[in-house]
Design a protein around this motif. Structure first.
Motif, PDB file in Angstrom:
ATOM      1  N   ALA A  75       0.498  -0.192   0.819  1.00 42.22           N
ATOM      2  CA  ALA A  75       1.257   0.680   1.714  1.00 42.22           C
ATOM      3  C   ALA A  75       1.856  -0.175   2.835  1.00 42.22           C
ATOM      4  N   PRO A 105       1.234   3.086   8.025  1.00 39.24           N
ATOM      5  CA  PRO A 105       2.319   2.993   7.035  1.00 39.24           C
ATOM      6  C   PRO A 105       3.156   4.273   7.007  1.00 39.24           C
ATOM      7  N   GLY A 108       2.759   5.858   1.608  1.00 43.49           N
ATOM      8  CA  GLY A 108       1.579   5.247   1.005  1.00 43.49           C
ATOM      9  C   GLY A 108       0.376   5.370   1.912  1.00 43.49           C
ATOM     10  N   THR A 111      -3.540  -0.177   2.229  1.00 40.69           N
ATOM     11  CA  THR A 111      -2.968  -1.504   2.444  1.00 40.69           C
ATOM     12  C   THR A 111      -4.076  -2.531   2.212  1.00 40.69           C
ATOM     13  N   SER A 169       6.071   8.810  -2.311  1.00 37.62           N
ATOM     14  CA  SER A 169       5.310   9.936  -1.759  1.00 37.62           C
ATOM     15  C   SER A 169       5.448  11.180  -2.637  1.00 37.62           C
ATOM     16  N   GLN A 270      -2.118   5.893  -3.890  1.00 38.89           N
ATOM     17  CA  GLN A 270      -1.349   5.745  -2.650  1.00 38.89           C
ATOM     18  C   GLN A 270      -0.898   7.087  -2.070  1.00 38.89           C
TER      19      GLN A 270
END
Length: 283
Positions: A75, A105, A108, A111, A169, A270
């Motif tokens: 992300a 982020p 997402g 990370t 998304s 994500q």
């Protein structure tokens, strides 16, 4: 050595996971988004399964206690080193005392921060991963935690930057029929693959809880517990499907209507609460 100054909402150590322990009730766990974590490791010359930090919804802040080579992927959280913007998806040198910050982020959820040599916490059953369901492995990171870094691998990084598209998304995930499709009403498969579903707030590394049309059963009664795999779409009695992720239980007793193909699980990992997701038949 890395010092955790702030973990954000949730930061854990993850690696390739615990393979081969399902017979004693231990799931694999490990990276939720394996391609993103593997890329971070390759960018610093590690094995793709080396232990790294998985930060959920950004907010991670760490300090390098010696010169380190790191990479951040997944992300696309805004990244700074000592307050100056730094690039994602490429190797990044940290001087002793440098502070790395991840923002939130814009798209997402997860990370990855890899460090050359890997995060060297003690392994449990052959893995350094935090299993949030069973509690195996190190606990979620806390302010003040000191993370050892392993010895550097023999090979040198060969990539300066990796062009990577950000997570979607609103992904379209491919599904195969599950083993208990006959326990659901005939229209349940059509509803699953035609409707838009919304990720609810009670989702986590165990699974995504989805809101949408109710999926009705064709049978009464309960199944004996059966084995589960990541990507299984299970339908509890309330008719709201659950898509299992990395920390899924090893067994479950509700019918599995569908299974997301392995290649699409990174996109599912994500997704964050409020995101939309659709499914389509893989064949």
């Amino acid at each position: 050595m890395l010092t955790v100054l702030a973990p954000g909402p949730l930061a854990t150590v993850q690696d390739a996971g615990r393979c081969g322990w399902a017979s004693i009730g231990v799931t694999r766990s490990g990276f939720a988004d394996r391609p993103a974590a593997g890329l971070a490791n390759r960018l610093v010359g590690n094995d793709p399964g080396a232990a790294a930090i998985e930060a959920t919804a950004g907010g991670l802040r760490v300090r390098a206690e010696r010169a380190l080579l790191v990479a951040v992927t997944g992300a696309p959280a805004p990244l700074t080193v000592d307050g100056r913007p730094a690039p994602l998806n490429g190797p990044l040198g940290l001087a002793p005392g440098a502070v790395l910050d991840l923002g939130i982020p814009p798209v997402g959820l997860r990370t990855y921060l890899a460090v050359r040599g890997g995060v060297d916490v003690p392994p449990v059953l052959g893995s350094r991963s935090t299993d949030t369901l069973s509690g195996l492995g190190p606990g979620p990171l806390r302010p003040g935690d000191l993370l050892a870094v392993g010895p550097p691998p023999p090979g040198q990084p060969t990539v300066d930057v990796a062009p990577v598209a950000p997570p979607s998304s609103a992904p379209l995930l491919r599904v195969l029929p599950g083993p208990r499709r006959d326990w659901l009403a005939g229209e349940a498969w059509t509803a699953l693959t035609a409707a838009a579903w919304t990720v609810t707030a009670d989702s986590d590394r165990v699974g995504l809880r989805l809101a949408g049309p109710r999926l009705h059963r064709a049978r009464d009664g309960e199944l004996p517990s059966e084995g589960l795999v990541p990507g299984a779409v299970q339908v509890p009695p309330d008719g709201a499907p659950v898509l299992f992720l990395a920390d899924h239980p090893v067994t479950g007793g509700y019918p599995v209507l569908a299974v997301v193909v392995t290649a699409d699980l990174a996109g599912a990992a994500q997704l964050r609460p409020g995101d939309a997701v659709r499914f389509r038949a893989a064949r």
